[in-house]
Design a protein around this motif. Structure first.
Motif, PDB file in Angstrom:
ATOM      1  N   GLU A 189      -4.520 -10.237  -1.339  1.00 50.88           N
ATOM      2  CA  GLU A 189      -5.400  -9.734  -2.382  1.00 50.88           C
ATOM      3  C   GLU A 189      -4.953 -10.362  -3.686  1.00 50.88           C
ATOM      4  O   GLU A 189      -3.799 -10.211  -4.093  1.00 50.88           O
ATOM      5  N   ARG A 205       1.521  -8.161   1.109  1.00 51.53           N
ATOM      6  CA  ARG A 205       2.751  -7.447   1.467  1.00 51.53           C
ATOM      7  C   ARG A 205       3.285  -8.021   2.773  1.00 51.53           C
ATOM      8  O   ARG A 205       2.517  -8.374   3.664  1.00 51.53           O
ATOM      9  N   ASP A 249       3.240  -0.012  -3.612  1.00 50.17           N
ATOM     10  CA  ASP A 249       1.842   0.382  -3.802  1.00 50.17           C
ATOM     11  C   ASP A 249       0.999  -0.836  -4.161  1.00 50.17           C
ATOM     12  O   ASP A 249       1.525  -1.920  -4.432  1.00 50.17           O
ATOM     13  N   ASP A 250      -0.308  -0.631  -4.226  1.00 46.99           N
ATOM     14  CA  ASP A 250      -1.214  -1.684  -4.688  1.00 46.99           C
ATOM     15  C   ASP A 250      -0.979  -1.936  -6.175  1.00 46.99           C
ATOM     16  O   ASP A 250      -0.537  -1.055  -6.913  1.00 46.99           O
ATOM     17  N   ASP A 287      -2.018  -2.144  -9.953  1.00 53.15           N
ATOM     18  CA  ASP A 287      -3.011  -1.451 -10.761  1.00 53.15           C
ATOM     19  C   ASP A 287      -3.741  -2.462 -11.641  1.00 53.15           C
ATOM     20  O   ASP A 287      -3.455  -3.662 -11.617  1.00 53.15           O
ATOM     21  N   ALA A 318       2.744  -2.910  -9.808  1.00 53.70           N
ATOM     22  CA  ALA A 318       2.741  -2.128  -8.578  1.00 53.70           C
ATOM     23  C   ALA A 318       3.977  -1.242  -8.569  1.00 53.70           C
ATOM     24  O   ALA A 318       5.072  -1.671  -8.940  1.00 53.70           O
TER      25      ALA A 318
END
Length: 187
Positions: free
Chosen positions: A7, A12, A38-39, A41, A46
């Motif tokens: 992305e 990851r 986490d993704d 922002d 992250a």
């Protein structure tokens, strides 16, 4: 052991139950491996977790702070709230703490100011982390459309402006009396 979907050029990866990020060339972004990531922002950070502590990393894999926290929020207006040992503080985008003092509570910014509590007393801070008043209050309401915040101290009421100046030298027995004085003052 596992590779996630790419992305925005970052994916990851997992190896030996630890997570990291790779770019489209397969380069591992961080020297540190994490328990969770986490993704990213909308600010390009992250949240990462390691040994039950949290931090933020940028899209180059750099940690935002050398210090790890019990929790960390996403950045809003260039400031993130952090928690450590049940106390709260704010950090800037460079990972610098805005206060030497840690607070019991920090309420999210409204009209450019945040309400903070310490030892059951309240104050306001601006977006640069500066206390509005040297005086701490029993209770404080956010700034109204006229630029005044209603404050209570020892069952007396007054207003302060954004520089911490009191609207009146007199303190009032009720919030109603203070509000009535403010209305007269603004005429």
């Amino acid at each position: 052991d596992w590779i996630g979907d790419f992305e925005n050029g970052i994916a990851r990866v997992e190896l030996n139950n630890k997570l990291n990020l790779i770019d489209i060339n397969g380069k591992v972004l961080s020297q540190q491996w994490f328990d969770d990531i986490d993704d990213f922002d909308r600010n390009g950070f992250a949240k990462v977790e390691l040994n039950r502590k949290r931090n933020l990393i940028d899209q180059n894999g750099n940690l935002i702070s050398q210090q790890w926290f019990d929790d960390i929020d996403s950045f809003k207006n260039g400031i993130a709230r952090v928690e450590l040992n049940n106390k709260l503080n704010l950090i800037d985008a460079n990972g610098n703490l805005l206060f030497k003092q840690w607070f019991d509570y920090i309420e999210e910014f409204r009209n450019g100011f945040d309400k903070v509590s310490l030892n059951r007393k309240c104050n306001l801070i601006d977006q640069n982390g500066k206390l509005v008043s040297q005086q701490w209050f029993d209770y404080i309401y956010g700034f109204d459309e006229n630029g005044f915040a209603l404050v209570e101290l020892n069952n007396k009421w007054n207003f302060i402006d954004a520089n911490g100046n009191f609207l009146s030298e007199q303190w009032f027995d009720s919030s109603y009396d203070a509000i009535r004085f403010r209305k007269e003052f603004l005429k």
